[in-house]
Scaffold this motif. Structure first.
Motif, PDB file in Angstrom:
ATOM      1  N   CYS A 137      36.079  23.253 -12.708  1.00 22.59           N
ATOM      2  CA  CYS A 137      34.650  23.316 -12.380  1.00 22.59           C
ATOM      3  C   CYS A 137      33.781  23.289 -13.628  1.00 22.59           C
ATOM      4  O   CYS A 137      32.612  22.889 -13.563  1.00 22.59           O
ATOM      5  CB  CYS A 137      34.351  24.583 -11.591  1.00 22.59           C
ATOM      6  N   CYS A 163      34.162  25.160  -4.593  1.00 27.13           N
ATOM      7  CA  CYS A 163      33.228  24.353  -5.381  1.00 27.13           C
ATOM      8  C   CYS A 163      33.253  22.940  -4.819  1.00 27.13           C
ATOM      9  O   CYS A 163      34.337  22.363  -4.613  1.00 27.13           O
ATOM     10  CB  CYS A 163      33.633  24.349  -6.849  1.00 27.13           C
ATOM     11  N   LEU A 167      33.390  30.518 -12.254  1.00 24.13           N
ATOM     12  CA  LEU A 167      32.962  30.740 -10.870  1.00 24.13           C
ATOM     13  C   LEU A 167      33.844  31.739 -10.151  1.00 24.13           C
ATOM     14  O   LEU A 167      33.398  32.456  -9.252  1.00 24.13           O
ATOM     15  CB  LEU A 167      32.964  29.408 -10.098  1.00 24.13           C
ATOM     16  N   HIS A 225      37.071  31.116  -2.960  1.00 24.68           N
ATOM     17  CA  HIS A 225      35.894  30.568  -3.622  1.00 24.68           C
ATOM     18  C   HIS A 225      35.976  29.050  -3.546  1.00 24.68           C
ATOM     19  O   HIS A 225      37.062  28.477  -3.691  1.00 24.68           O
ATOM     20  CB  HIS A 225      35.832  31.010  -5.092  1.00 24.68           C
ATOM     21  N   THR A 243      26.067  23.595 -12.220  1.00 25.69           N
ATOM     22  CA  THR A 243      26.717  24.179 -11.054  1.00 25.69           C
ATOM     23  C   THR A 243      25.788  25.188 -10.448  1.00 25.69           C
ATOM     24  O   THR A 243      25.179  25.978 -11.165  1.00 25.69           O
ATOM     25  CB  THR A 243      28.024  24.867 -11.451  1.00 25.69           C
ATOM     26  N   SER A 244      25.676  25.190  -9.110  1.00 25.19           N
ATOM     27  CA  SER A 244      24.763  26.106  -8.432  1.00 25.19           C
ATOM     28  C   SER A 244      25.498  26.845  -7.344  1.00 25.19           C
ATOM     29  O   SER A 244      26.301  26.263  -6.615  1.00 25.19           O
ATOM     30  CB  SER A 244      23.585  25.340  -7.809  1.00 25.19           C
ATOM     31  N   ALA A 245      25.194  28.143  -7.241  1.00 24.22           N
ATOM     32  CA  ALA A 245      25.712  28.890  -6.107  1.00 24.22           C
ATOM     33  C   ALA A 245      24.981  28.464  -4.857  1.00 24.22           C
ATOM     34  O   ALA A 245      23.795  28.135  -4.900  1.00 24.22           O
ATOM     35  CB  ALA A 245      25.538  30.395  -6.337  1.00 24.22           C
ATOM     36  N   TYR A 280      29.944  27.134  -4.016  1.00 19.45           N
ATOM     37  CA  TYR A 280      29.235  26.587  -5.168  1.00 19.45           C
ATOM     38  C   TYR A 280      29.232  25.071  -5.050  1.00 19.45           C
ATOM     39  O   TYR A 280      30.177  24.481  -4.513  1.00 19.45           O
ATOM     40  CB  TYR A 280      29.897  27.019  -6.476  1.00 19.45           C
TER      41      TYR A 280
END
Length: 565
Positions: free
Chosen positions: A99, A119, A103, A117, A3-5, A141
């Motif tokens: 996720c 994802c 996060l 937020h 997982t990447s921001a 994300y």
């Protein structure tokens, strides 16, 4: 599983993480034909409703059209799912569990989630969608591509999962954020806990207003690890009873636990099925259209509406406008002017001279004024009084409005009066067009006039002849045998004078009778022409606007049916 921001304007040196904030080229709105047809019908309803229906209804429909148009332009491969709930319901923990990473912040502090937020599984086309959702770029994300994912995550390709602030937050900005996302999410997920699943704020502010959205609403009873197995069934049954009582037909309820092993498997499976079906976007917009279109049904009747003014009210309108324009009086003045004009041609000139000699100056002046007044009836200003026109328009729609809803009845009445200020001038113009040119004289008038003056000439010559005969008899030598010298011709010439005068009088009398008959026919003909002109004015200025408005209402009824699907 990675997982990447997603930072704003991520440079190439940040590990090659794609940026979702970059705008994409504008796309042509697309969608299922049935949904597009319903949206087009709703758009026509809004256009037809301006000035006729309540503005809040039109504003609500206009906002939906804008939102639907924007959503259909954005990625159809992504499904926007929002996790909403109250404080302590565990929605952020559930978000993190789906996720696979922490996060979204969790805890007992009120509130923990202050901003939405997101994802995203699958990056292609997600950037413009998140821009439209207005998710802060610091809280976006993205999961890596499906090729690098574990098998369990591959089924979520196309999911945009959003964790929202608490709907019962003490901060108004948080509640406003929830309200905004609730109106645009493809799938609404309400996360409740066993202690507060009957929270009045949730049910009053969100469940009841969106009861029509059952197909795109999922109720998640979270934290079931705190309950015994039989208590779980009791809670689900009670929650279902409560939801059904509030209008949700066959609500979907799933139980979850973010801390138990396989505690979110059922919820994940629903998300996988929802993403794979790729119908949530369309179903959400369809549910929105259902809700808005239903509000338009109050402005239509099931009975087929009339298409025009009935014959009785139409005839009443024409007669009222005819009276308002004074057409009968103008026709009567036309007859008088016709006879007066004819007297200049077919009248006996000798009688006219005698009448002038016998009349006093005041009588001559009044006769002249009458003559000019009647003559000016052809060319003077003609028009109806505005008050008479308004009275004529008052009852023309009485046979229509009872068959229409209140708002459309007002619209039809307004259409009937839309050209009220133009009607007096139009009526006057129609009367002027119906009047003949005053200088146009029938040929037989000229023939009679020529004949009358010939008789006058014969009578004058005969009188002169008699004068010569008398003078020759008194002063002549009596030897002449010509026409002047024979005094015995005087009786014959006198008879000629009498006969000539009698013929002139008889000719004038006969012509007056003919003129009287002709003037009556002439007046009837002119009144008929004027009435035809008034009928055209009535149709163009009154009937046609009413029919146009009724046609708009007829199409409105059809569009309501289409919008309802």
């Amino acid at each position: 599983m990675t997982t990447s921001a997603i930072p704003a304007n991520s440079p190439a040196g940040t590990g090659g993480i794609p940026t979702l904030g970059e705008p994409a080229p504008a796309a042509v709105p697309t969608g299922p034909p049935a949904l597009v047809d319903r949206l087009n019908a709703l758009d026509r309803l809004v256009q037809a409703g301006y000035g006729r229906l309540e503005q809040p209804v039109l504003d609500d429909a206009g906002a939906l059209l804008d939102r639907a148009g924007q959503r259909l332009r954005l990625s159809g491969d992504h499904t926007v799912v929002t996790l909403a709930g109250g404080t302590g319901s565990g929605k952020s923990s559930l978000f993190n569990a789906i996720c696979g990473l922490e996060l979204s912040p969790t805890g007992l502090r009120r509130p923990m989630t202050s901003q939405a937020h997101s994802c995203v599984w699958g990056l292609d086309g997600a950037g413009p969608l998140l821009d439209w959702l207005d998710v802060d770029k610091r809280h976006r994300y993205a999961r890596a591509s499906a090729l690098d994912m574990e098998r369990a995550d591959a089924g979520l390709q196309g999911l945009v999962l959003i964790d929202l602030p608490d709907h019962d937050s003490i901060q108004a900005v948080h509640r406003a954020e929830v309200d905004r996302f609730v109106t645009i999410a493809d799938l609404l997920v309400w996360v409740v806990d066993p202690q507060k699943y009957a929270d009045a704020a949730l049910h009053r502010n969100y469940i009841v207003p969106f009861a029509r959205h059952t197909g795109v609403t999922l109720i998640v009873l979270n934290q079931v690890d705190r309950l015994a197995p039989h208590e779980i069934d009791d809670c689900v049954a009670d929650l279902r009873r409560l939801l059904e009582a509030e209008g949700l037909a066959d609500p979907r309820i799933v139980t979850t636990s973010a801390v138990a092993e396989d505690g979110v498997t059922g919820f994940r499976d629903i998300l996988v099925d929802t993403v794979a079906a790729r119908r949530a976007r369309t179903e959400r917009l369809s549910a929105d259209v259902d809700r808005v279109a239903e509000r338009f049904t109050a402005y239509r009747f099931d009975a087929e509406p009339p298409s025009t003014v009935d014959e009785a009210h139409r005839a009443e309108l024409i007669q009222a406008l005819t009276d308002a324009a004074g057409a009968p009086a103008v026709a009567e003045a036309m007859e008088s002017a016709y006879e007066l004009r004819a007297s200049d041609f077919v009248g006996w000139p000798v009688a006219a001279i005698v009448a002038r000699l016998r009349s006093d100056p005041l009588r001559r002046m009044r006769l002249t004024e009458l003559r000019e007044e009647l003559r000016n009836a052809f060319t003077g200003p003609i028009g109806a009084q505005q008050g008479d026109v308004d009275n004529a328009l008052q009852s023309v729609t009485e046979g229509i409005t009872p068959q229409l809803p209140t708002h459309w009845g007002r619209s039809v009445r307004a259409a009937a009066r839309s050209h009220a200020t133009e009607i007096p001038e139009a009526l006057g113009e129609s009367l002027r067009e119906a009047l003949p040119t005053f200088n146009a004289v029938p040929r037989w008038w000229w023939l009679v006039k020529t004949w009358q003056y010939f008789l006058v000439l014969v009578a004058v010559l005969s009188v002169v002849w008699i004068g010569f005969l008398v003078a020759f008899g008194l002063f002549g030598d009596g030897d002449s045998d010509g026409l002047i010298g024979q005094a015995g011709l005087i009786p014959y010439v006198a008879v000629l004078v009498v006969c000539t005068l009698g013929m002139g009088w008889l000719t004038a009398s006969a012509c007056r009778n003919l003129v009287a008959l002709s003037s009556a026919k002439h007046g009837e003909k002119m009144e008929h022409h004027m009435r035809r002109g008034i009928e055209r004015v009535a149709f163009q200025k009154v009937i046609e606007p009413i029919e146009d408005d009724l046609d708009v209402y007829a199409r409105f009824r059809q569009d309501v049916t289409i919008a309802l699907g």
